[in-house]
Scaffold this motif. Structure first.
Motif, PDB file in Angstrom:
ATOM      1  N   THR A 135       9.406  23.679  17.024  1.00 23.21           N
ATOM      2  CA  THR A 135      10.415  24.139  17.931  1.00 23.21           C
ATOM      3  C   THR A 135      10.136  23.592  19.308  1.00 23.21           C
ATOM      4  OG1 THR A 135       9.122  25.907  18.212  1.00 23.21           O
ATOM      5  CG2 THR A 135      10.723  26.251  16.705  1.00 23.21           C
ATOM      6  N   VAL A 136       8.903  23.105  19.609  1.00 27.69           N
ATOM      7  CA  VAL A 136       8.707  22.481  21.164  1.00 27.69           C
ATOM      8  C   VAL A 136       8.389  21.198  21.242  1.00 27.69           C
ATOM      9  CG1 VAL A 136       7.342  22.999  23.213  1.00 27.69           C
ATOM     10  CG2 VAL A 136       8.334  24.992  21.969  1.00 27.69           C
ATOM     11  N   MET A 137       8.794  20.327  21.976  1.00 25.59           N
ATOM     12  CA  MET A 137       8.357  19.268  22.012  1.00 25.59           C
ATOM     13  C   MET A 137       8.562  18.336  23.426  1.00 25.59           C
ATOM     14  SD  MET A 137      10.644  16.772  19.311  1.00 25.59           S
ATOM     15  CE  MET A 137      10.824  18.082  18.223  1.00 25.59           C
ATOM     16  N   PRO A 138       8.024  17.362  23.758  1.00 25.31           N
ATOM     17  CA  PRO A 138       8.465  16.826  25.204  1.00 25.31           C
ATOM     18  C   PRO A 138       9.900  16.351  25.032  1.00 25.31           C
ATOM     19  CG  PRO A 138       6.423  15.738  24.370  1.00 25.31           C
ATOM     20  CD  PRO A 138       6.823  16.660  23.262  1.00 25.31           C
ATOM     21  N   GLN A 139      10.605  16.394  26.234  1.00 27.11           N
ATOM     22  CA  GLN A 139      12.017  16.070  26.220  1.00 27.11           C
ATOM     23  C   GLN A 139      12.483  14.565  25.630  1.00 27.11           C
ATOM     24  OE1 GLN A 139      14.503  18.357  27.027  1.00 27.11           O
ATOM     25  NE2 GLN A 139      15.725  16.638  25.834  1.00 27.11           N
ATOM     26  N   SER A 140      11.603  13.634  25.961  1.00 24.03           N
ATOM     27  CA  SER A 140      11.621  12.266  25.510  1.00 24.03           C
ATOM     28  C   SER A 140      11.407  12.403  23.758  1.00 24.03           C
ATOM     29  CB  SER A 140      10.817  11.165  26.179  1.00 24.03           C
ATOM     30  OG  SER A 140       9.580  11.640  25.783  1.00 24.03           O
ATOM     31  N   ALA A 141      10.828  13.139  23.447  1.00 24.03           N
ATOM     32  CA  ALA A 141      10.572  13.096  22.111  1.00 24.03           C
ATOM     33  C   ALA A 141      11.712  13.763  21.184  1.00 24.03           C
ATOM     34  CB  ALA A 141       9.377  13.798  21.691  1.00 24.03           C
ATOM     35  N   ALA A 142      12.182  15.083  21.880  1.00 24.22           N
ATOM     36  CA  ALA A 142      13.420  15.841  21.240  1.00 24.22           C
ATOM     37  C   ALA A 142      14.541  14.822  21.296  1.00 24.22           C
ATOM     38  CB  ALA A 142      13.544  16.914  21.993  1.00 24.22           C
ATOM     39  N   ASN A 143      14.833  14.106  22.388  1.00 26.37           N
ATOM     40  CA  ASN A 143      15.961  13.122  22.401  1.00 26.37           C
ATOM     41  C   ASN A 143      15.974  12.170  21.535  1.00 26.37           C
ATOM     42  OD1 ASN A 143      16.864  14.454  24.800  1.00 26.37           O
ATOM     43  ND2 ASN A 143      16.043  12.843  25.966  1.00 26.37           N
ATOM     44  N   ALA A 144      14.648  11.496  21.122  1.00 29.18           N
ATOM     45  CA  ALA A 144      14.332  10.337  20.159  1.00 29.18           C
ATOM     46  C   ALA A 144      14.714  10.867  18.652  1.00 29.18           C
ATOM     47  CB  ALA A 144      12.942   9.836  20.331  1.00 29.18           C
ATOM     48  N   TRP A 145      14.244  12.147  18.499  1.00 28.92           N
ATOM     49  CA  TRP A 145      14.459  12.856  16.980  1.00 28.92           C
ATOM     50  C   TRP A 145      15.960  13.178  17.035  1.00 28.92           C
ATOM     51  CZ3 TRP A 145      11.547  13.616  12.995  1.00 28.92           C
ATOM     52  CH2 TRP A 145      11.968  14.272  11.900  1.00 28.92           C
ATOM     53  N   GLY A 146      16.605  13.973  17.721  1.00 31.37           N
ATOM     54  CA  GLY A 146      17.985  14.269  17.777  1.00 31.37           C
ATOM     55  C   GLY A 146      18.766  12.928  17.780  1.00 31.37           C
ATOM     56  N   ALA A 205      17.981   9.496  16.694  1.00 30.65           N
ATOM     57  CA  ALA A 205      17.617   8.452  15.461  1.00 30.65           C
ATOM     58  C   ALA A 205      17.699   9.198  13.961  1.00 30.65           C
ATOM     59  CB  ALA A 205      16.262   8.283  15.810  1.00 30.65           C
ATOM     60  N   MET A 206      17.551  10.524  14.262  1.00 32.04           N
ATOM     61  CA  MET A 206      17.701  11.163  12.823  1.00 32.04           C
ATOM     62  C   MET A 206      18.986  11.713  12.414  1.00 32.04           C
ATOM     63  SD  MET A 206      14.662  10.655  11.882  1.00 32.04           S
ATOM     64  CE  MET A 206      14.446  11.468  10.452  1.00 32.04           C
ATOM     65  N   ASN A 207      19.944  11.703  13.465  1.00 28.24           N
ATOM     66  CA  ASN A 207      21.089  12.320  13.164  1.00 28.24           C
ATOM     67  C   ASN A 207      22.311  11.613  12.320  1.00 28.24           C
ATOM     68  OD1 ASN A 207      24.083  12.565  13.730  1.00 28.24           O
ATOM     69  ND2 ASN A 207      23.720  12.700  16.041  1.00 28.24           N
ATOM     70  N   SER A 208      21.894  10.344  12.157  1.00 32.04           N
ATOM     71  CA  SER A 208      22.785   9.558  11.271  1.00 32.04           C
ATOM     72  C   SER A 208      22.221   9.324   9.866  1.00 32.04           C
ATOM     73  CB  SER A 208      23.228   8.287  11.844  1.00 32.04           C
ATOM     74  OG  SER A 208      21.921   7.516  11.956  1.00 32.04           O
ATOM     75  N   LEU A 209      21.185   9.815   9.513  1.00 36.34           N
ATOM     76  CA  LEU A 209      20.591   9.565   8.004  1.00 36.34           C
ATOM     77  C   LEU A 209      21.340  10.351   6.958  1.00 36.34           C
ATOM     78  CD1 LEU A 209      16.728   9.546   9.001  1.00 36.34           C
ATOM     79  CD2 LEU A 209      18.262   7.711   8.621  1.00 36.34           C
ATOM     80  N   VAL A 210      21.631   9.893   5.943  1.00 38.52           N
ATOM     81  CA  VAL A 210      22.069  10.402   4.609  1.00 38.52           C
ATOM     82  C   VAL A 210      21.145  10.353   3.583  1.00 38.52           C
ATOM     83  CG1 VAL A 210      24.520  10.248   5.673  1.00 38.52           C
ATOM     84  CG2 VAL A 210      23.452   8.409   4.102  1.00 38.52           C
ATOM     85  N   GLY A 211      21.200  11.472   2.651  1.00 34.96           N
ATOM     86  CA  GLY A 211      20.538  11.247   1.371  1.00 34.96           C
ATOM     87  C   GLY A 211      19.312  12.166   1.484  1.00 34.96           C
ATOM     88  N   ALA A 212      18.814  12.447   2.548  1.00 34.72           N
ATOM     89  CA  ALA A 212      17.587  13.563   2.809  1.00 34.72           C
ATOM     90  C   ALA A 212      17.516  14.157   4.163  1.00 34.72           C
ATOM     91  CB  ALA A 212      16.446  12.446   2.797  1.00 34.72           C
ATOM     92  N   ASN A 213      17.285  15.214   4.151  1.00 33.70           N
ATOM     93  CA  ASN A 213      17.063  16.172   5.208  1.00 33.70           C
ATOM     94  C   ASN A 213      15.651  16.032   6.020  1.00 33.70           C
ATOM     95  OD1 ASN A 213      19.673  17.219   5.328  1.00 33.70           O
ATOM     96  ND2 ASN A 213      19.260  18.792   4.104  1.00 33.70           N
ATOM     97  N   TYR A 214      15.458  16.060   7.087  1.00 35.37           N
ATOM     98  CA  TYR A 214      14.318  15.882   7.646  1.00 35.37           C
ATOM     99  C   TYR A 214      13.945  16.918   8.856  1.00 35.37           C
ATOM    100  CZ  TYR A 214      14.168  11.292   5.796  1.00 35.37           C
ATOM    101  OH  TYR A 214      14.129  10.116   4.881  1.00 35.37           O
ATOM    102  N   LYS A 215      12.782  17.794   8.736  1.00 32.88           N
ATOM    103  CA  LYS A 215      12.448  18.790   9.588  1.00 32.88           C
ATOM    104  C   LYS A 215      11.105  18.383  10.207  1.00 32.88           C
ATOM    105  CE  LYS A 215      11.895  22.436   7.451  1.00 32.88           C
ATOM    106  NZ  LYS A 215      11.441  23.822   6.742  1.00 32.88           N
ATOM    107  N   PRO A 216      11.193  18.130  11.409  1.00 29.04           N
ATOM    108  CA  PRO A 216       9.767  17.844  12.167  1.00 29.04           C
ATOM    109  C   PRO A 216       8.849  19.041  12.225  1.00 29.04           C
ATOM    110  CG  PRO A 216      11.607  18.376  13.890  1.00 29.04           C
ATOM    111  CD  PRO A 216      12.177  18.566  12.291  1.00 29.04           C
ATOM    112  N   MET A 217       7.724  18.738  11.842  1.00 31.05           N
ATOM    113  CA  MET A 217       6.539  19.637  11.480  1.00 31.05           C
ATOM    114  C   MET A 217       5.629  19.569  12.861  1.00 31.05           C
ATOM    115  SD  MET A 217       5.662  18.876   7.520  1.00 31.05           S
ATOM    116  CE  MET A 217       3.752  19.351   7.973  1.00 31.05           C
ATOM    117  N   ALA A 218       5.319  18.555  13.121  1.00 33.18           N
ATOM    118  CA  ALA A 218       4.368  18.039  14.514  1.00 33.18           C
ATOM    119  C   ALA A 218       4.867  16.819  15.312  1.00 33.18           C
ATOM    120  CB  ALA A 218       2.957  17.757  14.038  1.00 33.18           C
TER     121      ALA A 218
END
Length: 90
Positions: A14-25, A27-40
């Motif tokens: 739930t908490v990560m550096p802003q640049s990491a949160a931007n990267a995740w949001g 890059a992972m937004n357009s994937l299909v076929g699987a869901n991803y939940k960041p753990m660390a």
């Protein structure tokens, strides 16, 4: 299945550096076929730009909703984010 590791439900990061949160949001937004939940958020790697490295739970959109632990690498360069690799750990 005998000898296999059963992946338990993982708590989402739930908490990560802003640049990491931007990267995740982005890059992972357009994937299909699987869901991803960041753990660390593992950290960064300096390359052409910066690679952001995450440990995540992958849930495949299959009949059995197969779950795996994966390492996700996202590159940030010149203000743009690009998924580099998703590597299965278990």
């Amino acid at each position: 299945m005998l000898g296999s590791i059963e992946v338990l439900e993982q708590k989402e990061l739930t908490v990560m550096p802003q640049s990491a949160a931007n990267a995740w949001g982005v890059a992972m937004n357009s994937l299909v076929g699987a869901n991803y939940k960041p753990m660390a958020y593992v950290g960064t790697q300096i390359v052409k730009g910066v690679n952001h490295v995450f440990l995540a739970e992958q849930t495949m959109m299959t009949v059995h909703f197969d779950r795996h632990i994966v390492i996700v690498t996202i590159n940030e360069f010149d203000g743009k984010y690009c998924l580099v690799d998703i590597e299965r750990v278990i």
